[in-house]
Design a protein around this motif. Structure first.
Motif, mmCIF file in Angstrom:
data_model
loop_
_atom_site.group_PDB
_atom_site.id
_atom_site.type_symbol
_atom_site.label_atom_id
_atom_site.label_comp_id
_atom_site.label_asym_id
_atom_site.label_seq_id
_atom_site.Cartn_x
_atom_site.Cartn_y
_atom_site.Cartn_z
ATOM 1 N N ALA A 17 -10.217 1.494 -9.124
ATOM 2 C CA ALA A 17 -11.287 1.096 -8.223
ATOM 3 C C ALA A 17 -12.657 1.460 -8.768
ATOM 4 O O ALA A 17 -13.651 0.853 -8.405
ATOM 5 N N ARG A 41 0.174 -9.889 0.194
ATOM 6 C CA ARG A 41 -0.504 -8.970 1.133
ATOM 7 C C ARG A 41 0.506 -8.285 2.052
ATOM 8 O O ARG A 41 0.359 -7.107 2.359
ATOM 9 N N CYS A 67 -3.075 -6.267 6.324
ATOM 10 C CA CYS A 67 -3.732 -4.978 6.139
ATOM 11 C C CYS A 67 -4.677 -4.635 7.273
ATOM 12 O O CYS A 67 -4.923 -3.464 7.548
ATOM 13 N N ASP A 68 -5.220 -5.650 7.952
ATOM 14 C CA ASP A 68 -6.188 -5.370 8.995
ATOM 15 C C ASP A 68 -5.539 -5.053 10.345
ATOM 16 O O ASP A 68 -6.187 -4.506 11.218
ATOM 17 N N ARG A 86 -6.604 1.519 5.958
ATOM 18 C CA ARG A 86 -7.735 1.689 5.044
ATOM 19 C C ARG A 86 -7.267 1.579 3.588
ATOM 20 O O ARG A 86 -7.861 0.871 2.775
ATOM 21 N N ALA A 89 -6.316 -2.072 2.840
ATOM 22 C CA ALA A 89 -7.498 -2.920 2.712
ATOM 23 C C ALA A 89 -8.238 -2.642 1.402
ATOM 24 O O ALA A 89 -8.707 -3.574 0.737
ATOM 25 N N GLU A 90 -8.323 -1.376 1.018
ATOM 26 C CA GLU A 90 -8.984 -1.026 -0.244
ATOM 27 C C GLU A 90 -8.210 -1.578 -1.435
ATOM 28 O O GLU A 90 -8.807 -2.117 -2.371
ATOM 29 N N ALA A 92 -6.162 -4.151 -1.419
ATOM 30 C CA ALA A 92 -6.291 -5.613 -1.399
ATOM 31 C C ALA A 92 -7.647 -6.025 -1.961
ATOM 32 O O ALA A 92 -7.738 -7.000 -2.714
ATOM 33 N N ALA A 93 -8.697 -5.278 -1.629
ATOM 34 C CA ALA A 93 -10.033 -5.586 -2.152
ATOM 35 C C ALA A 93 -10.073 -5.437 -3.672
ATOM 36 O O ALA A 93 -10.758 -6.208 -4.363
ATOM 37 N N VAL A 96 -8.398 -8.507 -5.128
ATOM 38 C CA VAL A 96 -9.340 -9.620 -5.010
ATOM 39 C C VAL A 96 -10.458 -9.468 -6.042
ATOM 40 O O VAL A 96 -10.843 -10.436 -6.709
ATOM 41 N N GLY A 97 -10.957 -8.252 -6.201
ATOM 42 C CA GLY A 97 -12.008 -7.989 -7.184
ATOM 43 C C GLY A 97 -11.574 -8.294 -8.608
ATOM 44 O O GLY A 97 -12.394 -8.672 -9.452
ATOM 45 N N GLU A 101 -5.954 -12.511 -6.558
ATOM 46 C CA GLU A 101 -5.393 -12.736 -5.226
ATOM 47 C C GLU A 101 -4.564 -14.013 -5.133
ATOM 48 O O GLU A 101 -3.781 -14.181 -4.213
#
Length: 162
Positions: A17, A41, A67-68, A86, A89-90, A92-93, A96-97, A101
């Motif tokens: 990250a 996901r 995740c949400d 949390r 979601a982190e 998954a981000a 995506v980053g 995805e």
């Protein structure tokens, strides 16, 4: 099995990250997302919950798992559920980053025919070369077909054609 793979991958994703987007991590994440397809996901969610020891997470009846949703609604997880949400979601981000995805939709730069034409190889070795070329491609998201072919020829120049 994919959820367990995501659970094992969470520490590496957290380390990645900080912008430390290593090629090896991209390959691992890309292959896992490709294997899960559009359900990656959900696998990540289950892996996150498993990594947190179950986290006492309960989803409201009829609610889709993502995740949400695990930190909200009538679940009984409290702080553990919020921490799992949390973390999920982190993670998954981060995926995506990395631009992975939709990794199952990534078209290989070199298909079997291109590999056979470039190397003269036949049989099972073409499948092995194809898998290696896809891993190479996942590690290098901006690579071109020409670069992939050059890598293939360099890597397998000593390999006998079968």
């Amino acid at each position: 099995a994919h959820a367990e793979s995501f659970a094992a991958l969470l520490p590496q994703l957290e380390q990645g990250a900080g912008g430390n987007d290593s090629g090896a991590l991209r390959v691992t994440v890309g292959k896992l997302v490709r294997a899960c397809g559009p359900l990656w996901r959900a696998s990540l969610l289950l892996g996150t919950v498993c990594a947190q020891g179950g986290a006492g997470v309960a989803l409201p009846a009829g609610e889709a798992a993502d995740c949400d949703s695990i930190g909200s609604g009538g679940g009984g997880g409290g702080d553990d559920a919020e921490a799992a949400a949390r973390t999920c979601a982190e993670a998954a981000a981060i995926v995506v980053g990395m631009g992975l995805e939709r990794a199952w939709e990534i078209k290989p730069l070199l298909d079997g025919r291109a590999i056979m034409a470039a190397t003269g190889a036949k049989g099972k070795v073409v499948g092995e070369m194809s898998a290696a070329a896809l891993e190479w491609q996942l590690a290098r998201p901006d690579a071109t077909k020409e670069e992939a072919e050059a890598w293939l020829l360099e890597t397998y120049s000593a390999a006998p054609a079968q």
